[in-house]
Write an enzyme that holds these catalytic residues in place. Structure first.
Site, mmCIF file in Angstrom:
data_model
loop_
_atom_site.group_PDB
_atom_site.id
_atom_site.type_symbol
_atom_site.label_atom_id
_atom_site.label_comp_id
_atom_site.label_asym_id
_atom_site.label_seq_id
_atom_site.Cartn_x
_atom_site.Cartn_y
_atom_site.Cartn_z
ATOM 1 N N ARG A 86 91.292 53.703 102.276
ATOM 2 C CA ARG A 86 90.977 55.095 102.572
ATOM 3 C C ARG A 86 90.483 55.778 101.297
ATOM 4 N NH1 ARG A 86 94.952 57.728 102.895
ATOM 5 N NH2 ARG A 86 96.641 56.235 102.773
ATOM 6 N N TYR A 216 85.724 50.811 106.688
ATOM 7 C CA TYR A 216 87.148 50.476 106.554
ATOM 8 C C TYR A 216 87.982 51.238 107.597
ATOM 9 C CZ TYR A 216 91.935 50.504 105.179
ATOM 10 O OH TYR A 216 93.299 50.416 105.232
ATOM 11 N N HIS A 245 103.529 61.220 110.192
ATOM 12 C CA HIS A 245 103.254 59.867 109.710
ATOM 13 C C HIS A 245 104.577 59.088 109.721
ATOM 14 C CE1 HIS A 245 101.393 57.314 106.193
ATOM 15 N NE2 HIS A 245 101.229 56.744 107.359
ATOM 16 N N SER A 267 102.062 55.243 102.835
ATOM 17 C CA SER A 267 101.356 54.021 103.217
ATOM 18 C C SER A 267 101.867 52.820 102.431
ATOM 19 C CB SER A 267 99.866 54.199 102.928
ATOM 20 O OG SER A 267 99.429 55.399 103.511
ATOM 21 N N CYS A 269 104.626 51.111 102.453
ATOM 22 C CA CYS A 269 106.015 51.096 101.960
ATOM 23 C C CYS A 269 106.934 50.386 102.949
ATOM 24 C CB CYS A 269 106.536 52.521 101.754
ATOM 25 S SG CYS A 269 105.947 53.267 100.243
ATOM 26 N N ASN A 273 107.537 46.817 108.764
ATOM 27 C CA ASN A 273 108.705 45.938 108.623
ATOM 28 C C ASN A 273 109.963 46.608 109.168
ATOM 29 O OD1 ASN A 273 107.110 44.088 107.366
ATOM 30 N ND2 ASN A 273 107.772 44.588 105.285
ATOM 31 N N ASP A 294 103.606 53.722 112.884
ATOM 32 C CA ASP A 294 102.855 54.528 111.899
ATOM 33 C C ASP A 294 102.822 56.023 112.216
ATOM 34 O OD1 ASP A 294 101.281 54.581 109.511
ATOM 35 O OD2 ASP A 294 99.473 54.833 110.703
ATOM 36 N N SER A 384 94.361 44.132 102.667
ATOM 37 C CA SER A 384 93.812 43.468 103.857
ATOM 38 C C SER A 384 94.712 43.796 105.048
ATOM 39 C CB SER A 384 93.705 41.958 103.642
ATOM 40 O OG SER A 384 94.926 41.431 103.170
ATOM 41 N N ARG A 385 94.127 43.769 106.240
ATOM 42 C CA ARG A 385 94.832 44.331 107.401
ATOM 43 C C ARG A 385 94.777 43.412 108.614
ATOM 44 N NH1 ARG A 385 97.110 49.722 106.990
ATOM 45 N NH2 ARG A 385 96.669 50.317 104.848
ATOM 46 N N ASP A 511 118.306 43.456 105.896
ATOM 47 C CA ASP A 511 119.536 44.096 105.403
ATOM 48 C C ASP A 511 119.452 45.622 105.447
ATOM 49 O OD1 ASP A 511 121.400 41.997 104.816
ATOM 50 O OD2 ASP A 511 119.923 41.297 103.349
#
Ligand code: OXD
Ligand code: MN
Length: 601
Positions: A86, A216, A245, A267, A269, A273, A294, A384-385, A511
């Protein structure tokens, strides 16, 4: 491989699904008159259309087909090396006054910016196909759901939008033929992918976006950062809801008690996950499910915040994703996935730094060059995405399509901080929680162009995404709090604190369930905590640390606060507020004074 490709000629029955809405037809004609494409392709989001566009993209070198056995129905795209993230410095909020955009946004007067962009767009699609993509953001039957149309000259954008949004007939039907209905107008052209002619511009009053010069994702999938966050946040304030966000996850106890949590992290972080977390063995019977990874749109229902994920897919950072870090993400991207800027192995598989197993002896890197483990360059670009449909996620929450959304018990703010911020703490009340969000900071990552690893204040992780004056945004949060009779509790987390040896103190990933469990305990009024100047802190015995292989002294360090570091932090808050030039609401200035005073007690 190239981004810019010549026009395509679809067979009958493909590319001709024109909507009936006259306002859409007129707008498309206006854009076509300006950009002069060879032809117009009306997308319907069907399988047949998708297959045709993939075939054309393979022929035109826009995509590479991956090994069908290893990653079925998946493709690789390489963006221009000058176009991999971005571009916040070229992102504009165009409002009649500078004050409306506020101190954190680049601003331009709308007429001036329209003129500049129209000059760039003149004839820009000559010899190319212009695609018109109808889409909705939000579940099909939600009151919050918004209709958008994106015009683009990139097939990669069409293929990605089909993954990331609910596209096609569902949008045409929702819009109907009322020429005055609300919908977002998005225009994207690659132009010549020249960084000096790259602008991402938002016109909130017109519900319009124009993006030029980039291919992008974050700059060109206009549904995502542009509509769902920048224009979304503007509409949310006007209409009395929140566009944030944030990931949204469900967490269910072995007894079947379920809570939903929304969490804002800047972004790259680890939002994806966290949203797909697998609890460690010790938490057998606990389940975490994903509503979104997101973006959260939240409205007030029965005095609570209720959240929907406006998206339909995940556009995640690839490097570092592995069966160790995120098995659910790995399962999600094993098929039907569009990769951008990862490495290609000799057997047609994809590879990136941090993937399980040994690196390949040879690969083609993200720029298209030969790569071996001895190469100095990274094989995959750090930003990369993957774009993958949320239906691929093995832990997708069953209520993800529920129009009314899911009730939020807790909001989490977090950043990437090597020091100062403890693993977790709880705000004393709503306004204190808004202060935690407003003063959040994080070390910068590769998701945006620019230096990596510098601490920057990123309020609610919305610094690059708030579509109006940040002071008004803080005020809107405070006002929402007043309307909530059952507000979520607010927490701050930091998975990234380091010890004196500069090593991470906390293992993170699965964890983080231990922290989530403490948060749920607090929501259930059963978790212990001690009062501290910064908020409620758990002591080591309040967090379930069973079977965790971390030294007790590290636990004490990561759960604690260092008063000297906090004096610096307080000064950082003050500098940040001052840098905003007087827009910060009284309530938050008062919170800062109270925080400083608590340290003196
Ligand atoms: C993203 C980002 O792509 O925040 O989600 O940059
Ligand atoms: Mn994001």
């Amino acid at each position: 491989m190239r981004n810019i490709a010549p026009a395509i000629s679809p067979p009958a029955g493909i590319g001709d699904r024109k909507p009936a809405n006259q306002a859409v037809l007129d707008w498309v004609q206006d854009v076509a008159k300006l950009t002069q494409p060879a032809n117009i392709f009306w997308c319907d989001g069907s399988d047949r259309e998708n297959a045709f566009l993939i075939e054309q993209s393979l022929q035109q070198n826009v995509l590479i087909k991956l090994n069908e056995k290893k990653v079925p129905r998946s493709y690789l795209h390489r963006s221009n090396p000058n176009d991999v993230a971005r571009v916040e410095q070229f992102t504009f909020i165009c409002t009649p006054t500078k004050e409306e955009a506020g101190p954190t946004n680049n601003w331009s007067e709308p007429a001036e910016m329209y003129l500049k962009l129209q000059t760039m767009l003149k004839g820009a699609m000559r010899g190319r196909t212009m695609f018109v993509i109808p889409y909705i953001m939000g579940p099909a039957d939600s009151l919050l759901t918004k209709v958008g149309f994106e015009i683009t000259d990139s097939k990669y954008v069409v293929l990605s939008m089909r993954i990331m949004t609910r596209m096609g007939d569902v949008a045409i039907k929702r819009l109907g033929d009322d020429a005055n209905a609300e919908w977002n107008r998005g225009v994207h052209s690659l132009l010549d992918v020249d960084p000096t002619r790259r602008f991402i511009c938002h016109f909130p009053q017109d519900n319009a976006i124009i993006s030029v010069g980039s291919g992008y994702g974050g700059n060109v999938l206009l549904s995502k950062k542009c509509l769902a966050l920048r224009i979304g946040s503007y509409l949310a304030r006007k209409q009395g809801w929140l566009a944030e966000h944030m990931l949204i996850l469900g967490v269910e106890s072995p007894e079947g008690k379920k809570h939903y949590v929304a969490a804002a992290f800047p972004s790259a972080c680890g939002k994806t996950n966290f949203a797909m977390l697998i609890p460690p063995k010790h938490f057998a019977g606990w389940k975490v499910t994903t509503v979104g990874d997101d973006i959260a749109w939240m409205q007030i229902r029965d005095g609570r915040l209720s959240a929907v994920n406006p998206e339909n897919g995940y556009f995640g950072v690839v490097p570092g994703t592995s069966y160790k870090s995120n098995p659910n993400a790995m399962k999600s991207i094993e098929h039907d996935t569009l990769y951008t800027n990862v490495a290609l192995t000799d057997d047609g598989d994809v590879w990136w730094e941090g993937k399980d197993g040994a690196p390949p002896a040879h690969a083609i890197d993200w720029r298209g060059n030969d790569w071996t483990p001895d190469s100095k360059e990274k094989a995959a670009h750090p930003n990369s995405r993957f774009a993958t449909p949320m239906g691929n996620n093995p832990v997708l929450d069953p209520d993800v399509e529920k129009g009314e959304g899911v009730p939020i018990s807790a909001i989490i703010f977090g950043g990437r901080r090597s020091d100062t911020m403890p693993l977790v703490f709880q705000a004393f009340d709503w306004n204190h929680g808004v202060y935690l969000g407003a003063t959040m900071a994080s070390e910068t990552t590769a998701a945006a162009a620019g230096a990596v690893g510098q601490v920057r204040r990123d309020p609610m992780a919305m610094l690059p995404f708030c579509g109006y004056n940040i002071g008004d945004y803080f005020r809107h949060w405070i006002e929402i709090g007043k309307r909530l009779t059952n507000p979520p509790l607010i927490f701050n987390v930091n998975w990234f604190r380091k010890g004196k040896d500069r090593k991470f103190l906390w293992p993170g990933f699965g964890d983080n369930m231990r922290v989530l469990k403490w948060i749920i305990d607090r929501c259930e009024k059963s978790g212990g905590a001690v009062e501290s100047p910064i908020g409620w802190l758990p002591s080591p015995h309040d967090v379930d640390l069973a079977d965790l292989d971390v030294e007790h002294k590290c636990i004490v360090e990561i759960l604690g606060i260092d008063h000297e570091e906090w004096q610096k932090e307080l000064a950082g808050h003050q500098n940040f507020f001052e840098s905003l030039g007087g827009v910060v609401p009284e309530e938050l200035l008062k919170q800062r004074e109270q925080l400083a005073a608590r340290f003196k007690q």
